[in-house]
Design an enzyme around this catalytic site. Structure first.
Site, short mmCIF file in Angstrom:
data_model
loop_
_atom_site.label_atom_id
_atom_site.label_comp_id
_atom_site.label_asym_id
_atom_site.label_seq_id
_atom_site.Cartn_x
_atom_site.Cartn_y
_atom_site.Cartn_z
N GLU A 170 37.09 39.61 46.41
CA GLU A 170 35.92 39.74 47.27
C GLU A 170 34.67 39.92 46.43
O GLU A 170 34.73 40.30 45.27
CB GLU A 170 36.08 40.94 48.23
CG GLU A 170 36.73 42.18 47.65
CD GLU A 170 36.03 42.81 46.47
OE1 GLU A 170 34.78 42.86 46.49
OE2 GLU A 170 36.70 43.25 45.53
N GLU A 313 36.72 41.49 42.75
CA GLU A 313 36.62 40.03 42.62
C GLU A 313 37.98 39.34 42.58
O GLU A 313 38.06 38.13 42.55
CB GLU A 313 35.85 39.62 41.35
CG GLU A 313 34.43 40.11 41.29
CD GLU A 313 33.71 39.64 40.02
OE1 GLU A 313 34.28 38.81 39.27
OE2 GLU A 313 32.59 40.10 39.78
#
Length: 349
Positions: A170, A313
């Site tokens: 994300e 991430e």
């Protein structure tokens, strides 16, 4: 087909495939269960796919990018413009996750699920960011369902393209606030216990962030047993889409890897939406964030790595891939006791 009808397609893991995979491990000429959690993960993948012949060579990282209205409450060091900048760095292979994807032999798919502005990142945008959860629900129930369905569809699309292992990631300024809110509700713990400093808040900033979360939860009173409602009221589009990816993994029989605390919050919400989906989730690591281990315990998964990771991430999920490659090389290539004509190890208990 409705979301509920889709979820009803989730079935238990294949016990037969898992039994065959375990028998193969036990027959390999080494001490029993000596690769520990790595053996367990490959057995789980066999159960997910229904095949003891395991293939994870083609793999992907889905990184969901979204903005969060709660940044209005001064809960972050950075502004929303950073979300778009980092998201475009994924495309240019400049972001940390992009560099790690090269090392882990994974293809990166950044997804704009709700950024505040348009970029070159592929758009599956539900809206231009969520609302401020401290003032009203983060999104409508329809928006939450749309984000979940997008996550499911992406897993289906990747499977059809031949991908056999998917990591979740994300990017979104403010999403440690939303994920802490989701974790607080699902775990039924006070926000102070589950909220970390995120990208580097000082003590005053952390206190402010915790109070905003407490205010948002108190305003909406989301039902902790209703994962959709929790995401809708205090979550984010990235969290909802990740929850959809975990559900999609269960529906389409693809192992999906949990990254850090944000992904774990999404996975826990998915588990409340469809409890059977948790068997299809792989836990890469336990994050340095305070809620991480509690969320993994709630889901019922055991992490393979404990390294104090906290970048997000999808970086922690990618760290699992090389370990699985090494385990799979033993699973596929090492001789069995029978082939070496020596007596097998027997369990002592």
């Amino acid at each position: 087909m409705t979301l509920q009808e889709t979820i009803e397609q989730i079935h238990p893991l294949s016990k037969e495939a898992m039994d065959r995979a375990k028998a193969h491990w036990d027959g390999i000429a080494k001490p029993l269960h000596s690769l520990g959690k790595l053996e367990d993960v490959l057995i789980q993948i066999a159960g997910i796919t229904g095949k003891e012949e395991i293939s994870i060579e083609k793999r992907a990282l889905l990184t969901f990018c979204a903005d969060n209205g709660v940044v209005e409450e001064n809960v972050t060091q950075s502004g929303q413009e950073v979300t778009a900048t980092v998201a475009e760095n994924f495309l240019q292979e400049k972001a940390t996750a992009a560099i790690l994807c090269r090392s882990a032999h994974a293809d990166l798919f950044p997804i704009d699920i709700g950024m505040a502005r348009d970029t070159k990142v592929p758009r599956y945008k539900v809206a231009y960011g969520t609302k401020n959860m401290a003032k009203g629900p983060a999104m409508t129930r329809e928006q939450a369902a749309d984000a979940i369905l997008y996550g499911m569809q992406l897993v289906k699309d990747l499977k059809e393209e031949g991908y056999r292992l998917i990591a979740t990631g994300e990017m979104g300024i403010g999403n440690t606030t939303t994920s802490s809110a989701v974790a607080s509700v699902l775990l039924q713990k006070d926000p102070e216990l589950v909220t970390g400093a995120g990208a580097g808040l000082d003590s005053a900033g952390l206190k402010r962030k915790t109070e905003v979360i407490r205010r948002g939860i108190g305003l909406h009173h989301p039902d902790p047993m209703d994962g959709m409602e929790v995401l809708q009221k205090v979550g984010g589009f990235d969290l909802a889409a990740m929850a959809g990816a975990f559900l999609g993994g269960a529906i389409y029989h693809v192992p999906v890897v949990i990254d850090g605390v944000i992904a774990a919050a999404a996975a826990a919400a998915a588990g409340r939406i469809a409890p059977a989906a948790t068997d299809y989730m792989l836990a890469a690591h336990v994050s340095a964030e305070p809620a991480s281990i509690w969320l993994l315990d709630l889901i019922g998964v055991t992490p393979a790595i404990q390294a104090g990771l906290r970048l997000g991430e999808g970086t922690g999920a990618l760290a699992l891939f090389p370990l699985l490659d090494m385990a799979l090389s033993i699973y596929r290539d090492m001789d069995t006791f029978a082939e070496m004509e020596i007596e097998e190890y027997k369990p002592l208990v």
